[in-house]
Design a protein around this motif. Sequence first.
Motif, mmCIF file in Angstrom:
data_model
loop_
_atom_site.group_PDB
_atom_site.id
_atom_site.type_symbol
_atom_site.label_atom_id
_atom_site.label_comp_id
_atom_site.label_asym_id
_atom_site.label_seq_id
_atom_site.Cartn_x
_atom_site.Cartn_y
_atom_site.Cartn_z
ATOM 1 N N ALA A 102 8.226 42.059 51.000
ATOM 2 C CA ALA A 102 8.007 42.882 52.187
ATOM 3 C C ALA A 102 9.099 42.654 53.226
ATOM 4 N N ARG A 103 9.477 41.395 53.407
ATOM 5 C CA ARG A 103 10.538 41.083 54.380
ATOM 6 C C ARG A 103 11.861 41.684 53.932
ATOM 7 N N ILE A 104 12.143 41.606 52.648
ATOM 8 C CA ILE A 104 13.407 42.128 52.128
ATOM 9 C C ILE A 104 13.515 43.632 52.365
ATOM 10 N N ASP A 135 12.594 35.216 41.260
ATOM 11 C CA ASP A 135 12.528 36.463 40.496
ATOM 12 C C ASP A 135 11.863 37.584 41.296
ATOM 13 N N GLU A 136 10.920 37.243 42.195
ATOM 14 C CA GLU A 136 10.300 38.264 43.044
ATOM 15 C C GLU A 136 11.327 38.839 44.024
ATOM 16 N N THR A 137 12.128 37.960 44.590
ATOM 17 C CA THR A 137 13.183 38.394 45.503
ATOM 18 C C THR A 137 14.165 39.310 44.778
ATOM 19 N N ALA A 138 14.606 38.882 43.610
ATOM 20 C CA ALA A 138 15.573 39.661 42.834
ATOM 21 C C ALA A 138 14.994 41.001 42.415
ATOM 22 N N ARG A 139 13.723 41.008 42.058
ATOM 23 C CA ARG A 139 13.101 42.259 41.595
ATOM 24 C C ARG A 139 13.063 43.298 42.704
ATOM 25 N N GLU A 140 12.726 42.873 43.930
ATOM 26 C CA GLU A 140 12.679 43.820 45.047
ATOM 27 C C GLU A 140 14.076 44.332 45.382
#
Length: 329
Positions: A102-104, A135-140
């Motif tokens: 959400a932040r990204i 991986d969550e960061t990269a996916r977004e």
Amino acid sequence: MNENTILIPGFDKPVSRVALGTWAIGGWMWGGPDDDNAVRTIHRALDEGVDLIDTAPVYGFGHSEEVVGRALAEKPHKARVATKLALDWKDDHKPFRNSSPARIRKEVEDSLRRLRVETIDLEQVHWPDPNTPIDETARELQKLHKEGKIRALGVSNYSPEQMDIFREVAPLASVQSPYNLFEREIEKDVLPYAKKHKLVTLAYGPLCRGLLTGKMTVDKTFPESDLRSGDPKFQKEHFKDYIAAVDDLKAIADRHGKSLMVLAIRWVLDQGPTIALWGARKPEQIDGVSDVFGWQLTEQDKKDIDAILTRHVPTPISPAFMAPPARKV
């Protein structure tokens, strides 16, 4: 492409190997902003052939990006913009790490608006967030990349192990790390990793927060609002050793008829594939960019530099003091 430029994966053309760093332009931790001077500085950099501008939301809490957006809107250019995300803050303006999806997404939208662009050329994760799986960061970020809001993805202050996890989910074009004559920790792991996987390394702090300009003296002091007041290198017990090293390094620069500042940038470029972030907040601080190109340090120069560092700073101090805290969960 020539030795003055480098192609960042995902870009359609090479960019200059000296980029303009805009942390100081944001004002925070650098004595406050001076927007008109900052705009003139950016324009001067463009005139000197610098066509990559590196910024971040946390630099002045949005202010640096706004100034970059204004400067680029006021002058015809072919510059690319690299920004960052994953640092959050509250009203107290004390940054903490937050790379939640959400932040990204919010940061990308905010950066697009402040920079006045439809696509961010290079979006970098500013610091790894221990409370969000990589991986969550990269996916977004990969989603935003596919939506056309980001041209290329990078990370900053990541270890090789963290980059491995990121690359399993999304393509990685670059890594940004502190790197200069006095701060060389990435030579052990990050720089070899970047070379192996064909990532471009953006070196931040190539002048070691002004130490390598050669303009400081041992009696120099810094106000509490200045980043350097919290840097161990600039404290009395260590500062004299670094200044002594600087004084000896000037002799190496003199061999080539160059300033120490130019020598320090050239040294970073000679470690390639690297881009040096040249920080400036006044137009005159761009002076010397053109002197970086068209020559290289010799092997004897490099040996002499290492000998100077070993003599004066046998135990280098890391830049770890700059790391922001993790967010509270």
